[in-house]
Enzyme design. Sequence first.
Site, PDB file in Angstrom:
ATOM      1  N   SER A 176      -2.182  16.776 -12.166  1.00 24.30           N
ATOM      2  CA  SER A 176      -1.015  16.252 -11.452  1.00 24.30           C
ATOM      3  C   SER A 176      -1.039  16.868 -10.059  1.00 24.30           C
ATOM      4  O   SER A 176      -1.303  18.065  -9.906  1.00 24.30           O
ATOM      5  CB  SER A 176       0.242  16.657 -12.218  1.00 24.30           C
ATOM      6  OG  SER A 176       1.369  16.382 -11.444  1.00 24.30           O
TER       7      SER A 176
ATOM      8  N   GLY B 124     -18.142  -4.252  13.106  1.00 23.47           N
ATOM      9  CA  GLY B 124     -17.314  -3.153  13.587  1.00 23.47           C
ATOM     10  C   GLY B 124     -17.345  -3.065  15.103  1.00 23.47           C
ATOM     11  O   GLY B 124     -17.281  -4.083  15.798  1.00 23.47           O
TER      12      GLY B 124
ATOM     13  N   PHE C 232      -5.440   0.615  -8.170  1.00 28.11           N
ATOM     14  CA  PHE C 232      -4.999  -0.722  -7.749  1.00 28.11           C
ATOM     15  C   PHE C 232      -4.418  -1.432  -8.959  1.00 28.11           C
ATOM     16  O   PHE C 232      -5.095  -1.622  -9.971  1.00 28.11           O
ATOM     17  CB  PHE C 232      -6.162  -1.526  -7.156  1.00 28.11           C
ATOM     18  CG  PHE C 232      -5.714  -2.854  -6.602  1.00 28.11           C
ATOM     19  CD1 PHE C 232      -5.060  -2.925  -5.381  1.00 28.11           C
ATOM     20  CD2 PHE C 232      -5.908  -4.029  -7.314  1.00 28.11           C
ATOM     21  CE1 PHE C 232      -4.618  -4.146  -4.865  1.00 28.11           C
ATOM     22  CE2 PHE C 232      -5.470  -5.250  -6.812  1.00 28.11           C
ATOM     23  CZ  PHE C 232      -4.821  -5.313  -5.581  1.00 28.11           C
TER      24      PHE C 232
ATOM     25  N   GLN D 264     -14.088  -7.643  -0.178  1.00 29.38           N
ATOM     26  CA  GLN D 264     -14.312  -6.540  -1.132  1.00 29.38           C
ATOM     27  C   GLN D 264     -14.618  -7.009  -2.548  1.00 29.38           C
ATOM     28  O   GLN D 264     -15.152  -6.234  -3.328  1.00 29.38           O
ATOM     29  CB  GLN D 264     -13.135  -5.549  -1.143  1.00 29.38           C
ATOM     30  CG  GLN D 264     -11.803  -6.114  -1.499  1.00 29.38           C
ATOM     31  CD  GLN D 264     -10.953  -6.396  -0.258  1.00 29.38           C
ATOM     32  OE1 GLN D 264     -11.478  -6.801   0.770  1.00 29.38           O
ATOM     33  NE2 GLN D 264      -9.670  -6.176  -0.341  1.00 29.38           N
ATOM     34  N   GLN D 265     -14.339  -8.276  -2.859  1.00 30.84           N
ATOM     35  CA  GLN D 265     -14.655  -8.753  -4.201  1.00 30.84           C
ATOM     36  C   GLN D 265     -16.169  -8.886  -4.406  1.00 30.84           C
ATOM     37  O   GLN D 265     -16.635  -9.010  -5.533  1.00 30.84           O
ATOM     38  CB  GLN D 265     -13.979 -10.108  -4.485  1.00 30.84           C
ATOM     39  CG  GLN D 265     -12.456 -10.066  -4.430  1.00 30.84           C
ATOM     40  CD  GLN D 265     -11.831  -9.261  -5.557  1.00 30.84           C
ATOM     41  OE1 GLN D 265     -12.274  -8.163  -5.866  1.00 30.84           O
ATOM     42  NE2 GLN D 265     -10.802  -9.779  -6.176  1.00 30.84           N
TER      43      GLN D 265
ATOM     44  N   GLY E  31     -10.685  -6.275   9.751  1.00 31.27           N
ATOM     45  CA  GLY E  31     -11.412  -7.513   9.444  1.00 31.27           C
ATOM     46  C   GLY E  31     -10.460  -8.681   9.221  1.00 31.27           C
ATOM     47  O   GLY E  31     -10.722  -9.810   9.653  1.00 31.27           O
ATOM     48  N   ASP E  32      -9.347  -8.420   8.576  1.00 35.08           N
ATOM     49  CA  ASP E  32      -8.359  -9.488   8.333  1.00 35.08           C
ATOM     50  C   ASP E  32      -7.803 -10.019   9.650  1.00 35.08           C
ATOM     51  O   ASP E  32      -7.664 -11.230   9.844  1.00 35.08           O
ATOM     52  CB  ASP E  32      -7.190  -8.967   7.478  1.00 35.08           C
ATOM     53  CG  ASP E  32      -7.619  -8.570   6.078  1.00 35.08           C
ATOM     54  OD1 ASP E  32      -8.656  -9.079   5.611  1.00 35.08           O
ATOM     55  OD2 ASP E  32      -6.910  -7.759   5.452  1.00 35.08           O
TER      56      ASP E  32
ATOM     57  N   ASN F  71      -2.101 -10.053   5.751  1.00 38.95           N
ATOM     58  CA  ASN F  71      -2.599  -9.581   7.045  1.00 38.95           C
ATOM     59  C   ASN F  71      -3.117 -10.739   7.919  1.00 38.95           C
ATOM     60  O   ASN F  71      -2.857 -10.788   9.120  1.00 38.95           O
ATOM     61  CB  ASN F  71      -3.737  -8.580   6.851  1.00 38.95           C
ATOM     62  CG  ASN F  71      -3.296  -7.321   6.117  1.00 38.95           C
ATOM     63  OD1 ASN F  71      -2.108  -6.992   6.103  1.00 38.95           O
ATOM     64  ND2 ASN F  71      -4.232  -6.630   5.502  1.00 38.95           N
TER      65      ASN F  71
ATOM     66  N   ASP G  48       0.859  -1.184   0.000  1.00 44.20           N
ATOM     67  CA  ASP G  48       0.000   0.000   0.000  1.00 44.20           C
ATOM     68  C   ASP G  48       0.894   1.232   0.000  1.00 44.20           C
ATOM     69  O   ASP G  48       1.781   1.353   0.850  1.00 44.20           O
ATOM     70  CB  ASP G  48      -0.882   0.032   1.260  1.00 44.20           C
ATOM     71  CG  ASP G  48      -1.874  -1.129   1.302  1.00 44.20           C
ATOM     72  OD1 ASP G  48      -2.219  -1.646   0.226  1.00 44.20           O
ATOM     73  OD2 ASP G  48      -2.295  -1.514   2.404  1.00 44.20           O
TER      74      ASP G  48
END
Length: 331
Positions: A36, A226, A118, A173-174, A257-258, A52, A12
């Site tokens: 830019s 959460g 990504f 997220q997928q 979450g991981d 993670n 990241d």
Amino acid sequence: MHLAIAGSIAADHLQTFAGRFSDSLVPDQLDKLSVSFLVQDLDIRRGGCAGNISFALANLGQRPTLVAAVGRDFAEQGYQAWLEKAGVDCSRIHVSPSLHTALCTITTDEAHAQIVTFYPGAMAEAGTIDVAALHAEAPVDLLLIGPDDPGAMLRHTQAAREIGLPFAADPSQQLAWADGDLIRQLIEGAAYLFTNDYEAALVEQKTGWSADEVKAAVGVQVITRGKDGVTVIDADGTRLEVSAIPDVVAVDPTGVGDSFRGGFLAGLAAGLDLETCAQIGSTIAASVVETTGTQEYTLDGEAFLARLAGAYGDAAAERVGGALMISDNLS
Ligand SMILES: Nc1ncnc2c1ncn2[C@@H]1O[C@H](COP(=O)(O)OP(=O)(O)OP(=O)(O)O)[C@@H](O)[C@H]1O
Ligand SMILES: [Mg+2]
């Protein structure tokens, strides 16, 4: 218990822009957009769901096998050594000869607007990893299939189903772009299904299944909420609510979450009951939400158990202390 963790490995790149992106946009000229931004700082962090989750597991005394595709930079830039030092088995990774490890670049402006790109890179080759061969050489008790190249997620899931290898579906997220057909294929027959509450609703909406039908398609369903805790529905349909750790000062939720999944699976691997697994997951997740980055926390065994005892009682902490080896891995 031998756990294998399939999913993304990524770096990241976090950048901040001391202005507003919107000040540089000319609404009636967007067809010629060319902008830019001079950014202030660059923070490079290790990430990716499989990284993670594996890191969290290793911190709790497990030695998970990482099932992921990376570029040569994974070893060259020290990410592999970092995970191995923590206790992750990186011997089964696929190293792309030509592509860079997946890279997520996030630029945030002073109004918290974000521009994210990504680059999947080597992740596109994750489908070349043969989980059946891995299982034949070193039997796996549970394979977690996390967010990854979609073809790889499907291939790993089908392979696990065919050879009767128990798997945990963690599409995360997928789910945002996957259609109902793909989602059904990813979760049907899973021993465990992990989602947050939003994703649980997304699964129902896209598959057209009711909550009961989703539950019927899997063994145990785990829904995180959460700071409102987590719901676990066991194989018999019994619901269990576990509260989150109280009084957590949330600094950065990325990767929370991981880490919960890593903690939950560490409990399973140690033979603990589902409630205790969710308590372990919630306790490690608190450390992650309190730190910036997804693998920047350190665990101290005593402090971990004291925190768990404070939230869930001394008996729970005794069970966990007797079953887990919590490492001061990086101190
Ligand atoms: N603010 C918080 N305070 C205490 N515990 C938290 C907090 N946020 C998350 N947790 C813990 O982490 C678990 C997972 O959080 P959550 O449901 O937000 O995951 P998520 O939406 O998948 O997050 P992400 O995708 O950003 O990693 C929760 O069940 C809870 O135990
Ligand atoms: Mg998540």
